[in-house]
Design a protein around this motif. Structure first.
Motif, PDB file in Angstrom:
ATOM      1  N   ILE A   1       0.852  -1.186   0.000  1.00  0.00           N
ATOM      2  CA  ILE A   1       0.000   0.000   0.000  1.00  0.00           C
ATOM      3  C   ILE A   1       0.891   1.240   0.000  1.00  0.00           C
ATOM      4  O   ILE A   1       2.049   1.199   0.425  1.00  0.00           O
ATOM      5  CB  ILE A   1      -0.983   0.018   1.190  1.00  0.00           C
ATOM      6  CG1 ILE A   1      -0.237  -0.003   2.533  1.00  0.00           C
ATOM      7  CG2 ILE A   1      -1.947  -1.143   1.106  1.00  0.00           C
ATOM      8  CD1 ILE A   1      -1.147   0.195   3.713  1.00  0.00           C
ATOM      9  N   THR A   2       0.335   2.332  -0.480  1.00  0.00           N
ATOM     10  CA  THR A   2       1.109   3.566  -0.629  1.00  0.00           C
ATOM     11  C   THR A   2       0.793   4.583   0.455  1.00  0.00           C
ATOM     12  O   THR A   2       1.587   5.478   0.691  1.00  0.00           O
ATOM     13  CB  THR A   2       0.824   4.215  -1.996  1.00  0.00           C
ATOM     14  OG1 THR A   2      -0.577   4.512  -2.078  1.00  0.00           O
ATOM     15  CG2 THR A   2       1.219   3.297  -3.130  1.00  0.00           C
ATOM     16  N   LYS A   3      -0.335   4.463   1.108  1.00  0.00           N
ATOM     17  CA  LYS A   3      -0.830   5.527   1.974  1.00  0.00           C
ATOM     18  C   LYS A   3      -0.577   5.241   3.457  1.00  0.00           C
ATOM     19  O   LYS A   3      -0.425   4.102   3.870  1.00  0.00           O
ATOM     20  CB  LYS A   3      -2.323   5.716   1.739  1.00  0.00           C
ATOM     21  CG  LYS A   3      -2.609   6.145   0.320  1.00  0.00           C
ATOM     22  CD  LYS A   3      -4.062   6.296   0.076  1.00  0.00           C
ATOM     23  CE  LYS A   3      -4.262   6.733  -1.377  1.00  0.00           C
ATOM     24  NZ  LYS A   3      -5.636   6.817  -1.721  1.00  0.00           N
ATOM     25  N   ALA A   4      -0.611   6.310   4.231  1.00  0.00           N
ATOM     26  CA  ALA A   4      -0.538   6.211   5.688  1.00  0.00           C
ATOM     27  C   ALA A   4      -1.892   5.741   6.217  1.00  0.00           C
ATOM     28  O   ALA A   4      -2.931   5.911   5.557  1.00  0.00           O
ATOM     29  CB  ALA A   4      -0.175   7.568   6.285  1.00  0.00           C
ATOM     30  N   TYR A   5      -1.877   5.172   7.416  1.00  0.00           N
ATOM     31  CA  TYR A   5      -3.129   4.702   8.020  1.00  0.00           C
ATOM     32  C   TYR A   5      -4.147   5.831   8.132  1.00  0.00           C
ATOM     33  O   TYR A   5      -5.338   5.625   7.907  1.00  0.00           O
ATOM     34  CB  TYR A   5      -2.874   4.109   9.407  1.00  0.00           C
ATOM     35  CG  TYR A   5      -1.976   2.899   9.439  1.00  0.00           C
ATOM     36  CD1 TYR A   5      -1.955   1.964   8.411  1.00  0.00           C
ATOM     37  CD2 TYR A   5      -1.146   2.672  10.528  1.00  0.00           C
ATOM     38  CE1 TYR A   5      -1.138   0.849   8.457  1.00  0.00           C
ATOM     39  CE2 TYR A   5      -0.322   1.554  10.596  1.00  0.00           C
ATOM     40  CZ  TYR A   5      -0.325   0.651   9.560  1.00  0.00           C
ATOM     41  OH  TYR A   5       0.494  -0.452   9.620  1.00  0.00           O
ATOM     42  N   VAL A   6      -3.706   7.033   8.467  1.00  0.00           N
ATOM     43  CA  VAL A   6      -4.628   8.155   8.609  1.00  0.00           C
ATOM     44  C   VAL A   6      -5.327   8.458   7.281  1.00  0.00           C
ATOM     45  O   VAL A   6      -6.511   8.816   7.259  1.00  0.00           O
ATOM     46  CB  VAL A   6      -3.917   9.407   9.193  1.00  0.00           C
ATOM     47  CG1 VAL A   6      -2.942  10.016   8.205  1.00  0.00           C
ATOM     48  CG2 VAL A   6      -4.922  10.418   9.700  1.00  0.00           C
ATOM     49  N   ASP A   7      -4.622   8.277   6.169  1.00  0.00           N
ATOM     50  CA  ASP A   7      -5.223   8.483   4.848  1.00  0.00           C
ATOM     51  C   ASP A   7      -6.253   7.388   4.537  1.00  0.00           C
ATOM     52  O   ASP A   7      -7.319   7.667   3.989  1.00  0.00           O
ATOM     53  CB  ASP A   7      -4.155   8.495   3.756  1.00  0.00           C
ATOM     54  CG  ASP A   7      -3.133   9.615   3.944  1.00  0.00           C
ATOM     55  OD1 ASP A   7      -3.517  10.686   4.460  1.00  0.00           O
ATOM     56  OD2 ASP A   7      -1.968   9.422   3.580  1.00  0.00           O
ATOM     57  N   LEU A   8      -5.928   6.156   4.874  1.00  0.00           N
ATOM     58  CA  LEU A   8      -6.859   5.046   4.655  1.00  0.00           C
ATOM     59  C   LEU A   8      -8.127   5.224   5.491  1.00  0.00           C
ATOM     60  O   LEU A   8      -9.240   4.969   5.001  1.00  0.00           O
ATOM     61  CB  LEU A   8      -6.196   3.707   4.992  1.00  0.00           C
ATOM     62  CG  LEU A   8      -5.010   3.307   4.099  1.00  0.00           C
ATOM     63  CD1 LEU A   8      -4.323   2.047   4.643  1.00  0.00           C
ATOM     64  CD2 LEU A   8      -5.451   3.095   2.660  1.00  0.00           C
ATOM     65  N   LEU A   9      -7.968   5.674   6.727  1.00  0.00           N
ATOM     66  CA  LEU A   9      -9.139   5.928   7.579  1.00  0.00           C
ATOM     67  C   LEU A   9      -9.998   7.055   7.018  1.00  0.00           C
ATOM     68  O   LEU A   9     -11.226   6.944   6.987  1.00  0.00           O
ATOM     69  CB  LEU A   9      -8.699   6.280   8.998  1.00  0.00           C
ATOM     70  CG  LEU A   9      -8.380   5.104   9.898  1.00  0.00           C
ATOM     71  CD1 LEU A   9      -7.649   5.562  11.160  1.00  0.00           C
ATOM     72  CD2 LEU A   9      -9.641   4.349  10.275  1.00  0.00           C
ATOM     73  N   ALA A  10      -9.365   8.116   6.539  1.00  0.00           N
ATOM     74  CA  ALA A  10     -10.109   9.241   5.962  1.00  0.00           C
ATOM     75  C   ALA A  10     -10.893   8.792   4.738  1.00  0.00           C
ATOM     76  O   ALA A  10     -12.056   9.171   4.556  1.00  0.00           O
ATOM     77  CB  ALA A  10      -9.147  10.377   5.605  1.00  0.00           C
ATOM     78  N   GLU A  11     -10.268   7.964   3.890  1.00  0.00           N
ATOM     79  CA  GLU A  11     -10.966   7.450   2.702  1.00  0.00           C
ATOM     80  C   GLU A  11     -12.170   6.606   3.111  1.00  0.00           C
ATOM     81  O   GLU A  11     -13.236   6.717   2.511  1.00  0.00           O
ATOM     82  CB  GLU A  11     -10.016   6.606   1.859  1.00  0.00           C
ATOM     83  CG  GLU A  11      -9.044   7.416   1.046  1.00  0.00           C
ATOM     84  CD  GLU A  11      -8.088   6.545   0.249  1.00  0.00           C
ATOM     85  OE1 GLU A  11      -8.177   5.293   0.301  1.00  0.00           O
ATOM     86  OE2 GLU A  11      -7.217   7.134  -0.423  1.00  0.00           O
ATOM     87  N   LYS A  12     -11.998   5.769   4.122  1.00  0.00           N
ATOM     88  CA  LYS A  12     -13.091   4.893   4.561  1.00  0.00           C
ATOM     89  C   LYS A  12     -14.248   5.720   5.137  1.00  0.00           C
ATOM     90  O   LYS A  12     -15.405   5.407   4.897  1.00  0.00           O
ATOM     91  CB  LYS A  12     -12.600   3.887   5.596  1.00  0.00           C
ATOM     92  CG  LYS A  12     -13.651   2.903   5.988  1.00  0.00           C
ATOM     93  CD  LYS A  12     -13.118   1.763   6.796  1.00  0.00           C
ATOM     94  CE  LYS A  12     -14.234   0.761   7.054  1.00  0.00           C
ATOM     95  NZ  LYS A  12     -13.802  -0.345   7.859  1.00  0.00           N
ATOM     96  N   GLN A  13     -13.919   6.774   5.850  1.00  0.00           N
ATOM     97  CA  GLN A  13     -14.960   7.623   6.441  1.00  0.00           C
ATOM     98  C   GLN A  13     -15.734   8.396   5.387  1.00  0.00           C
ATOM     99  O   GLN A  13     -16.874   8.765   5.597  1.00  0.00           O
ATOM    100  CB  GLN A  13     -14.347   8.579   7.462  1.00  0.00           C
ATOM    101  CG  GLN A  13     -13.863   7.851   8.697  1.00  0.00           C
ATOM    102  CD  GLN A  13     -13.010   8.710   9.622  1.00  0.00           C
ATOM    103  OE1 GLN A  13     -12.675   9.837   9.309  1.00  0.00           O
ATOM    104  NE2 GLN A  13     -12.653   8.144  10.758  1.00  0.00           N
ATOM    105  N   GLN A  14     -15.117   8.632   4.220  1.00  0.00           N
ATOM    106  CA  GLN A  14     -15.808   9.357   3.142  1.00  0.00           C
ATOM    107  C   GLN A  14     -16.717   8.454   2.332  1.00  0.00           C
ATOM    108  O   GLN A  14     -17.527   8.933   1.556  1.00  0.00           O
ATOM    109  CB  GLN A  14     -14.774  10.019   2.215  1.00  0.00           C
ATOM    110  CG  GLN A  14     -14.053  11.162   2.859  1.00  0.00           C
ATOM    111  CD  GLN A  14     -12.988  11.776   1.962  1.00  0.00           C
ATOM    112  OE1 GLN A  14     -12.693  11.249   0.891  1.00  0.00           O
ATOM    113  NE2 GLN A  14     -12.422  12.872   2.404  1.00  0.00           N
ATOM    114  N   GLN A  15     -16.583   7.145   2.489  1.00  0.00           N
ATOM    115  CA  GLN A  15     -17.408   6.205   1.711  1.00  0.00           C
ATOM    116  C   GLN A  15     -18.795   6.107   2.252  1.00  0.00           C
ATOM    117  O   GLN A  15     -19.122   6.283   3.335  1.00  0.00           O
ATOM    118  CB  GLN A  15     -16.769   4.816   1.700  1.00  0.00           C
ATOM    119  CG  GLN A  15     -15.461   4.793   0.967  1.00  0.00           C
ATOM    120  CD  GLN A  15     -14.777   3.426   1.052  1.00  0.00           C
ATOM    121  OE1 GLN A  15     -15.203   2.540   1.762  1.00  0.00           O
ATOM    122  NE2 GLN A  15     -13.692   3.279   0.323  1.00  0.00           N
TER     123      GLN A  15
END
Length: 176
Positions: A162-176
């Motif tokens: 994966i390319t992203k930080a955990y904080v980025d993955l969490l932000a993406e999940k929260q936007q879904q």
């Protein structure tokens, strides 16, 4: 500024990875419960980390710069001990703003000069990070060779990188 070469991947089989990491380390994991509060900043990433373990509890402010790319990547960082995490969070949150919070349980194994992190991250799943700590004589390419070798020994597929930080993955999940 200290440097390391990092690899981050999702983990489809957590028990298997824990066993492989322990076999390579020849020691039991150090289990850490971590909370990372990320702050808005113009370059790099800034986080306040609180760590709880059997041995001790502590907090530290970490600034790092690392490209978002798959595979081995150079990370440069500074770590500063923090006496009062609540006061530091109040100051940083009030002045520059919070970006997000990452809560995780980390199993830390040392394999030579590499920190092997097996992370269970609340809200997004299981992950693995390799941090090859470079000494002054080593190049990022040297670290990449070490990381690739460990990736193979830990049976980490390139498709799981994966390319992203955990904080980025969490932000993406929260936007879904």
């Amino acid at each position: 500024m200290p440097k390391n070469v990092e690899i981050k991947a999702s983990v489809p089989d957590l028990p298997r990875l824990l066993k492989l990491a322990q076999d390579l380390s020849l020691k039991d994991a150090t289990v850490l419960v971590q909370k990372d509060i990320f702050y808005k900043c113009h370059n790099g990433r800034l986080k306040l980390r609180s760590v709880k373990s059997v041995e001790k509890n502590h907090s530290e402010l970490i600034f790092y710069e690392r490209p978002d790319q798959s595979g081995p990547k150079l990370s440069q960082f500074h770590i500063f001990p923090v006496e009062n995490a609540d006061a530091m969070d109040l100051i940083l949150g009030s002045s520059i703003g919070r970006r997000g919070v990452v809560a995780k349980t980390r199993h830390l194994f040392m394999v030579g000069q590499t920190r092997v992190h097996v992370d269970q991250v609340e809200g997004i799943g299981d992950f693995m990070e390799l941090e090859v700590m470079l000494d002054k004589s080593q190049t990022p390419e040297d670290g990449a060779v070490i990381a690739q070798d460990l990736m193979e020994k830990l049976c980490i597929s390139p498709s799981n990188l994966i390319t992203k930080a955990y904080v980025d993955l969490l932000a993406e999940k929260q936007q879904q």
